[in-house]
Design a protein around this motif. Structure first.
Motif, PDB file in Angstrom:
ATOM      1  N   SER A  74       0.816  -1.218   0.000  1.00  0.00           N
ATOM      2  CA  SER A  74       0.000   0.000   0.000  1.00  0.00           C
ATOM      3  C   SER A  74       0.850   1.268   0.000  1.00  0.00           C
ATOM      4  O   SER A  74       0.658   2.134  -0.855  1.00  0.00           O
ATOM      5  N   LEU A  93       3.866   1.652  -0.995  1.00  0.00           N
ATOM      6  CA  LEU A  93       4.581   1.731  -2.279  1.00  0.00           C
ATOM      7  C   LEU A  93       3.658   2.256  -3.369  1.00  0.00           C
ATOM      8  O   LEU A  93       4.059   3.047  -4.226  1.00  0.00           O
ATOM      9  N   THR A  94       2.414   1.807  -3.322  1.00  0.00           N
ATOM     10  CA  THR A  94       1.435   2.282  -4.285  1.00  0.00           C
ATOM     11  C   THR A  94       1.250   3.799  -4.150  1.00  0.00           C
ATOM     12  O   THR A  94       1.209   4.531  -5.149  1.00  0.00           O
ATOM     13  N   SER A  95       1.186   4.254  -2.896  1.00  0.00           N
ATOM     14  CA  SER A  95       1.015   5.697  -2.664  1.00  0.00           C
ATOM     15  C   SER A  95       2.201   6.480  -3.212  1.00  0.00           C
ATOM     16  O   SER A  95       2.038   7.479  -3.909  1.00  0.00           O
ATOM     17  N   LEU A 111       4.558   5.627  -5.437  1.00  0.00           N
ATOM     18  CA  LEU A 111       4.657   5.561  -6.893  1.00  0.00           C
ATOM     19  C   LEU A 111       3.553   6.389  -7.552  1.00  0.00           C
ATOM     20  O   LEU A 111       3.788   7.155  -8.497  1.00  0.00           O
ATOM     21  N   GLY A 112       2.351   6.263  -7.006  1.00  0.00           N
ATOM     22  CA  GLY A 112       1.209   6.975  -7.578  1.00  0.00           C
ATOM     23  C   GLY A 112       1.407   8.491  -7.541  1.00  0.00           C
ATOM     24  O   GLY A 112       1.198   9.187  -8.544  1.00  0.00           O
TER      25      GLY A 112
END
Lengths: 124, 590
Positions: B371, B373-375, B377-378
Motif C-alpha cells: 500500500s 509503495l502504491t502511494s 509511486l502513484g
C-alpha cells in the motif's frame, strides 16, 4: 458531464483513493468513491457504474463478495470490474469474473492507462 | 553306644538339615526373586544329604547304615544341578529356565539315585566297601568306587565348576559396589571345594568324616545372607548386561543407593572421564551433569522426560527414560536409565520453526509494503503527469528518481513475496498454450532500450525446429528469462548479450543467455542459486536487491520440470542454459 461514463472506486486507503480517482477522472470517467464494502453495495443498488475499481481488502464486506453481487445483478450486466489488489494469489472466480486485475504496488500511470483502455472498450 | 564325637557330628549334621529347612522357608517368601527356585533345590539337596548322613552316623545297625548312605544320594545328586541353575539365574542367563532342559539335567541324578539304591546287586556305585572298624566314627567306608560313581563324579564336578566360574565372573564386575556381599559369596564358593578335597584326600579333622554337607550348609547360609542382607537377587539379574550393551542409546543401571552397576559404551561417552571404571561409584561422581537435571528426575523411580544438558560446552537434548528394576521394596529398587540423544530432532524442529517464522514474516512484510509503495509511486507519477502543475526540469528528474527507486523496491518486495510463497509451497503454475515468439519479442522489446543505453549488443537467435507455441506458464517463463537477461546486462560492461533458443527434440526447449560480462568465480557458482546470495557484492546498491533473483529462477525452473546450468569464466563472461519441457500437461502444484 452526464455523458461521461461512471466509475465507482471502492478503496479504503485515503491516499490510494486520491491517486486512483484522479487517474480514472483523467481517463475520462465521472468518479464516485466509497471506502468500505457496505457503502459499495449500497451505492451499487442505486447507481449503474460502467467501471468498478475494486480493492479486495475492504472493511465490512470483502471485495470478492462485492464482485459476486455485481455479477448476480442483471442491472449491472455491462459493468466492467477492475480489481486492484495487494494479493498475488488469484482465485478462479476472480479470474473469470474480473475484467482486469492489477497487483499493487501500482502507479498512477498503470491505472490511468488501464482505465483509458477500458473506457475505449466501453464506448465501442 | 554313641561316643561324644559321634554325638557332636550328628548334632552338627542335624543343625545343617534344620538350617536348610529354614533357608528354604525364608527364600520361599520372595518366591518370584530370580534364582530362588534353584537355590531352594540346592538347599533341599544339602538338607537331605545332611539329614541322612546324620542317620547313617547315628544308626546302630550296619544294614541300615548302608541304606542311609545310599539314600544320601537323593540329596547329593541334586546339589550340582541346583548350584548350576542358581549360577545361571544369578548371572542373568535365561537359557536354562526351560523345563525340558531342567529335566535333562536331572537324568543323571535320577539314574544315580537308582544305582545307589540297587548298588548291592551290581556294585556300580561302590564296588567294594565296609564299615569303619576303628576311629570314633562308625560309618560306611568305600574302598573302591564303581563305574557309575566315576561317571557321576565327573558330571557333578563339571556342573559345580561351571556354576562357580559363572558366579565368580558376574560378581567380579560388581565387587567394588558390594564388597561385603562379594566376600560372603567367595567364601560360599570356596568352602565346599575345600571340604570335598579334604575328604577325598583323607585330611579330615575327624577320621572318615565327610565335611561336605556341613560345608555346603555354611555356603547356603552365606548365600542366604547375601540374598536377604544385601538384596542380592534384587540387584543382580536386573537387566541382562548384554542387552544393555547392545542398546543404541546411552544406558546405565544404578542400585537403590545410586551406585553405578552397569554402563554401556554410549553412556561411557557421557562420563566425566570416559576411560575410568564407573562401577560402584555414586552416579553424580561419574556423570557430573546429573546434578543439573530437574529434581524430579533424581527422585523418580519411573519417568520419561526430555531434558537439556550442557555437555562440553554444547547444549544437547536427551530423552531420559527411567525404569525401576527388580521386585523388592521401593527403597531396594535399582533403576535402569536410558538416555536418547534427541538433539538432532530438536535442532531440526527449531530450524523448521524459524524457517516458518521467516516465511510468514516475509509474506507479512511484503504485503504490508504494497500500500505505501502504491502511494509513493502513484503520487510521484501524478507529479510527473502534471496533476499538481508543471514541473521544472530538476523537479522532473527528482520525481523520476522517486519513481525508479519505488519500482526497484517494488521488484524487491515482489521477489520476497514470491520467495516466501515458494517456501510455503503455495505457488501454483498457470499453464496455458501461448506463442513463444510473441513472448520472446516482448522480452527483446523490453531490454533493447536498456542495452542500447549501455552500448551493448542484444541478439536473439531462434533455431529451426523450435515450436511456434508451447504449453507452459508464460508469466513464469517471462520472469525466468527477464531475470537472466537483466543480470547479463547488469554485469556486462562491454560486448554483447546473445540469446539463443533451440530444440534438440520436440519435447524440450533450450534457452541460452550468454554475455561477455565480468563472469562468476568457480567457488561462487555453486552458491548463486541460494536465496539471499549476492552474485556480485560490488554491485551498486540500486542494482543489488536481495539476491533472490537467481534463487527464484532456479525454483521456478524446477517447478516447470526443467534444469538450469551455468558456465562462466571470470573476465570472459557467463552463459546460463535453461532447458524446459515444451508441453507441461497438468497444472502442477508444489
Amino acid at each position: 458531464m452526464s455523458e461521461l461514463p461512471l466509475a465507482l472506486i471502492i478503496e479504503d486507503d485515503e491516499v490510494i483513493t486520491e491517486i486512483f480517482s484522479i487517474a480514472v477522472k483523467e481517463a475520462g470517467f465521472e468518479v464516485i468513491v466509497v471506502r468500505d464494502g457496505i457503502q459499495a453495495l449500497k451505492t451499487l443498488g442505486a447507481e449503474t457504474p460502467d467501471l468498478v475499481l475494486l480493492d479486495l481488502h475492504l472493511p465490512g464486506v470483502p471485495g470478492i463478495n462485492v464482485l459476486r453481487e455485481i455479477r448476480k445483478d442483471p442491472r449491472l450486466a455491462h459493468t466492467r470490474v477492475l480489481i486492484v489488489s495487494a494479493d498475488t494469489t488469484q482465485s478462479e472466480f476472480m479470474r473469470i469474473h474480473a475484467d482486469r486485475i492489477l497487483i499493487k504496488p501500482i502507479g498512477f500511470y498503470a491505472v490511468y492507462e488501464t482505465a483509458l483502455q477500458m473506457r475505449e472498450e466501453i464506448s465501442r | 553306644m554313641l561316643n561324644w564325637q559321634t554325638g557332636l557330628i550328628v548334632s552338627f549334621l542335624l543343625i545343617s538339615a534344620t538350617v536348610s529347612v529354614l533357608l528354604i522357608l525364608l527364600v520361599a517368601r520372595g518366591k518370584n526373586v530370580p534364582g530362588a527356585a534353584p537355590f531352594r533345590l540346592l538347599v533341599a539337596g544339602i538338607g537331605i544329604w545332611a539329614l541322612f548322613y546324620a542317620f547313617e552316623v547315628a544308626s546302630p545297625e550296619p544294614a541300615s547304615k548302608v541304606l542311609w548312605a545310599e539314600l544320601q544320594y537323593i540329596g547329593i545328586s541334586v546339589i550340582p544341578v541346583g548350584w548350576f541353575l542358581f549360577a545361571q539365574s544369578y548371572s542373568g542367563n535365561t537359557a536354562w529356565t526351560d523345563w525340558r532342559r531342567f529335566l535333562a539335567l536331572l537324568i543323571v541324578p535320577a539314574i544315580t539315585v537308582l544305582v545307589a539304591l540297587t548298588n548291592s546287586a551290581h556294585g556300580l556305585l561302590w564296588a567294594e566297601y565296609h564299615l569303619a572298624a576303628e576311629g570314633p566314627l562308625n560309618v560306611l567306608l568305600v574302598v573302591r568306587y564303581g563305574v557309575w560313581w566315576w561317571f557321576y563324579f565327573v558330571y557333578s564336578y563339571v556342573l559345580l565348576l561351571a556354576g562357580t566360574i559363572q558366579i565368580f565372573q558376574s560378581m567380579r564386575k560388581q565387587a567394588s559396589a558390594f564388597r561385603g556381599q562379594f566376600g560372603l559369596i567367595l567364601a560360599s564358593l570356596a568352602l565346599p571345594w575345600f571340604a570335598n578335597f579334604s575328604y577325598l584326600s583323607g585330611f579330615t579333622p575327624v577320621p572318615h568324616f565327610d565335611l561336605s554337607p556341613i560345608a555346603f550348609t555354611l555356603s547356603a547360609i552365606f548365600l542366604g545372607v547375601a540374598i536377604f542382607r544385601f538384596q542380592l537377587f534384587d540387584l543382580v539379574p536386573l537387566v541382562n548386561p548384554t542387552a544393555i550393551r547392545r542398546l543404541g542409546a546411552a544406558a546405565f543401571v544404578v542400585d537403590a543407593k545410586n551406585r553405578i552397576i552397569e554402563v554401556n559404551d554410549s553412556a561411557a561417552v557421557l562420563m566425566d572421564d570416559p576411560k575410568s571404571n564407573p562401577e560402584g561409584k555414586v552416579i553424580e561422581t561419574v556423570f557430573s551433569w546429573w546434578n543439573d537435571l530437574p529434581l524430579k528426575i533424581h527422585a523418580s523411580s519411573e519417568t520419561n522426560q526430555d531434558v537439556s544438558l550442557v555437555l562440553n560446552g554444547l547444549r544437547r537434548y536427551f530423552n531420559i527414560q527411567i525404569t525401576p528394576v527388580g521386585d523388592g521394596g521401593a527403597d531396594s529398587l535399582a533403576r535402569l536409565m536410558i538416555l536418547r540423544d534427541i538433539t538432532g530432532d530438536r535442532l531440526a524442529d527449531e530450524a523448521l520453526a524459524l524457517a516458518q517464522i521467516k516465511t510468514e514474516f516475509l509474506a507479512k512484510v511484503g504485503h504490508e509494503l504494497r500500500s505505501p509503495l502504491t502511494s509513493i509511486l502513484g503520487i510521484a507519477e501524478m507529479l510527473d503527469y502534471g496533476v499538481y502543475g508543471p514541473l521544472s526540469e530538476d523537479q522532473t528528474k527528482a520525481v523520476q528518481l522517486i519513481s525508479d527507486s519505488t519500482q526497484h523496491m517494488t521488484r524487491i518486495v515482489n521477489d520476497l513475496l514470491q520467495q516466501s510463497r515458494l517456501e510455503r509451497g503455495t505457488f501454483t503454475l498457470d499453464i496455458t498454450e501461448f506463442s513463444l515468439r510473441d513472448l520472446l519479442n516482448r522480452i527483446i522489446g523490453y531490454f533493447k532500450p536498456m542495452a542500447k543505453t549501455k552500448g551493448l549488443g542484444l541478439t536473439l537467435d531462434v533455431e529451426a525446429g523450435v515450436p511456434e507455441t508451447i504449453r507452459s506458464d508464460s508469466l513464469r517463463l517471462y520472469q525466468i528469462l527477464v531475470n537472466l537477461i537483466d543480470n547479463a546486462i547488469k554485469y556486462t560492461i562491454e560486448g554483447e548479450i546473445r540469446i539463443r533458443v533451440s530444440s534438440s527434440n520436440e519435447k524440450h526447449l533450450t534457452f541460452q543467455i550468454a554475455d561477455t560480462g565480468v563472469g562468476i568465480p568457480k567457488d561462487v557458482q555453486r552458491l548463486i542459486f541460494n536465496p539471499f546470495q549476492q552474485v556480485n557484492p560490488s554491485a551498486s546498491q540500486r542494482e543489488s536487491g536481495f539476491g533472490l533473483g537467481l534463487s527464484i529462477v532456479k525454483q521456478l525452473v524446477g517447478l516447470m520440470e526443467g534444469t538450469i546450468e551455468i558456465e562462466s569464466e571470470v573476465g570472459k563472461g557467463s552463459q546460463f542454459t535453461v532447458t524446459l519441457p515444451t508441453a507441461l500437461e497438468v497444472e502442477r502444484q508444489r
